[in-house]
Design a protein around this motif. Structure first.
Motif, PDB file in Angstrom:
ATOM      1  N   LEU A  78       0.726  -1.046  -0.107  1.00 21.90           N
ATOM      2  CA  LEU A  78       0.025  -0.059  -0.109  1.00 21.90           C
ATOM      3  C   LEU A  78       0.788   1.130   0.108  1.00 21.90           C
ATOM      4  CD1 LEU A  78      -2.754  -1.063   2.476  1.00 21.90           C
ATOM      5  CD2 LEU A  78      -2.791  -1.307   0.177  1.00 21.90           C
ATOM      6  N   THR A  79       0.247   2.264  -0.300  1.00 21.50           N
ATOM      7  CA  THR A  79       0.969   3.615  -0.274  1.00 21.50           C
ATOM      8  C   THR A  79       0.283   4.636   0.664  1.00 21.50           C
ATOM      9  OG1 THR A  79      -0.381   4.513  -1.876  1.00 21.50           O
ATOM     10  CG2 THR A  79       1.758   3.489  -2.625  1.00 21.50           C
ATOM     11  N   ARG A  80       0.548   5.647   1.138  1.00 23.94           N
ATOM     12  CA  ARG A  80       0.099   6.541   2.157  1.00 23.94           C
ATOM     13  C   ARG A  80       0.693   7.756   1.491  1.00 23.94           C
ATOM     14  NH1 ARG A  80       1.104   8.470   7.902  1.00 23.94           N
ATOM     15  NH2 ARG A  80      -0.931   8.800   8.919  1.00 23.94           N
ATOM     16  N   GLU A  97      -3.737   3.821   0.095  1.00 25.12           N
ATOM     17  CA  GLU A  97      -4.198   3.527  -0.858  1.00 25.12           C
ATOM     18  C   GLU A  97      -3.567   2.254  -1.670  1.00 25.12           C
ATOM     19  OE1 GLU A  97      -4.917   6.727  -3.551  1.00 25.12           O
ATOM     20  OE2 GLU A  97      -4.916   8.054  -1.753  1.00 25.12           O
ATOM     21  N   VAL A  98      -3.800   1.596  -2.671  1.00 28.72           N
ATOM     22  CA  VAL A  98      -3.188   0.759  -3.762  1.00 28.72           C
ATOM     23  C   VAL A  98      -2.398   1.805  -4.770  1.00 28.72           C
ATOM     24  CG1 VAL A  98      -4.398  -1.300  -3.439  1.00 28.72           C
ATOM     25  CG2 VAL A  98      -5.105   0.394  -5.047  1.00 28.72           C
ATOM     26  N   PRO A  99      -1.361   1.202  -5.214  1.00 28.62           N
ATOM     27  CA  PRO A  99      -0.561   2.224  -6.480  1.00 28.62           C
ATOM     28  C   PRO A  99      -1.759   2.435  -7.561  1.00 28.62           C
ATOM     29  CG  PRO A  99       0.704   0.804  -5.674  1.00 28.62           C
ATOM     30  CD  PRO A  99      -0.505   0.292  -4.993  1.00 28.62           C
ATOM     31  N   ALA A 100      -1.793   3.688  -8.125  1.00 29.56           N
ATOM     32  CA  ALA A 100      -2.914   4.040  -9.117  1.00 29.56           C
ATOM     33  C   ALA A 100      -2.375   5.230  -9.699  1.00 29.56           C
ATOM     34  CB  ALA A 100      -3.985   4.197  -8.290  1.00 29.56           C
ATOM     35  N   GLY A 101      -3.025   5.453 -10.888  1.00 27.84           N
ATOM     36  CA  GLY A 101      -2.475   6.670 -11.619  1.00 27.84           C
ATOM     37  C   GLY A 101      -3.354   6.973 -12.697  1.00 27.84           C
ATOM     38  N   ILE A 102      -3.503   8.097 -13.265  1.00 29.95           N
ATOM     39  CA  ILE A 102      -4.232   8.443 -14.604  1.00 29.95           C
ATOM     40  C   ILE A 102      -3.546   7.823 -15.764  1.00 29.95           C
ATOM     41  CG2 ILE A 102      -5.111  10.298 -15.877  1.00 29.95           C
ATOM     42  CD1 ILE A 102      -5.296  12.027 -13.529  1.00 29.95           C
ATOM     43  N   GLU A 119       6.015   4.868  -7.742  1.00 32.62           N
ATOM     44  CA  GLU A 119       5.094   4.792  -6.319  1.00 32.62           C
ATOM     45  C   GLU A 119       6.071   3.916  -5.356  1.00 32.62           C
ATOM     46  OE1 GLU A 119       1.079   4.657  -6.360  1.00 32.62           O
ATOM     47  OE2 GLU A 119       0.890   6.601  -7.726  1.00 32.62           O
ATOM     48  N   THR A 120       6.370   2.853  -5.851  1.00 33.43           N
ATOM     49  CA  THR A 120       6.707   1.603  -4.912  1.00 33.43           C
ATOM     50  C   THR A 120       8.040   1.301  -4.988  1.00 33.43           C
ATOM     51  OG1 THR A 120       5.999  -0.174  -6.162  1.00 33.43           O
ATOM     52  CG2 THR A 120       4.300   1.004  -4.643  1.00 33.43           C
TER      53      THR A 120
END
Length: 208
Positions: A78-80, A97-102, A119-120
């Motif tokens: 997860l990310t914060r 959150e889980v990693p995500a993006g547009i 992100e990770t």
């Protein structure tokens, strides 16, 4: 193979007619990071009558999110990070959150692979496409494309953290699935896409 190509936002803003919808007018209210559009249209109700309706539609592109998991350790990543809209409602604004993006250039798979590394720091191969869903269909055109991939501690380019120039300041957490489930129940995890993928992990990756 399932279709994982996002629909075109430009096409969604030019559609004007179907059997039950007749668009009267469209006007752009704001066109910054995303586009806010006011639409007036006629809609044919179930009883056959036509009704004029007014809506404000937010076009922000489509997104991709990923469940990163390790079967042997029964862990997920997860990310914060700080979310200003959440902060305005109280608390510190820091969300798990889980990693995500547009999605960029219409390629959901390539986007989520890049977002995962940014992100990770984890490097993954082609992720498995799970499903797609509307985020807030009453006012937002965005569809979210969900993926999953197993991660390996040894395959990592760095510690992640996001792109500073874009204002990202991301903390990366590796936690046991059981802990994530507890955080959903306690309200520590409040992000919808993350809750959906944690449930997917329970049902389809690790079992209950």
């Amino acid at each position: 193979m399932k279709n994982i190509t996002p629909p075109s936002e430009s096409e969604s803003r030019t559609r004007t007619l179907s059997d039950r919808v007749r668009v009267q007018s469209r006007s752009v209210l704001s066109d910054g990071w995303a586009t806010l559009e006011q639409v007036v249209f006629d809609y044919q109700r179930n009883d056959g009558r036509w009704q004029e309706q007014h809506r404000e539609i937010y076009h922000r592109g489509h997104g991709a999110a990923i469940l990163l998991y390790n079967r042997n350790k029964r862990t997920i990543v997860l990310t914060r990070q700080f979310r200003f809209p959440a902060w305005t409602l109280g608390g510190d604004g820091l969300l798990f959150e889980v990693p995500a993006g547009i999605i960029e250039e219409g390629n959901a798979e390539a986007t989520i692979q890049a977002e995962t590394e940014q992100e990770t720091g984890f490097l993954i191969g082609p992720p498995a496409f799970l499903f797609k869903a509307y985020a807030t269909p009453g006012s937002v055109t965005e569809q979210l494309f969900y993926f999953a991939a197993e991660y390996d501690d040894k395959l990592r380019s760095g510690t992640g953290g996001g792109i500073e120039e874009e204002g990202e300041d991301i903390e990366v957490l590796e936690i046991e699935l059981a802990q994530a489930v507890d955080w959903v129940a306690s309200g520590e995890i409040m992000d919808a896409k993350t809750i959906i993928l944690i449930q997917y992990a329970q049902l389809h990756i690790f079992g209950n």
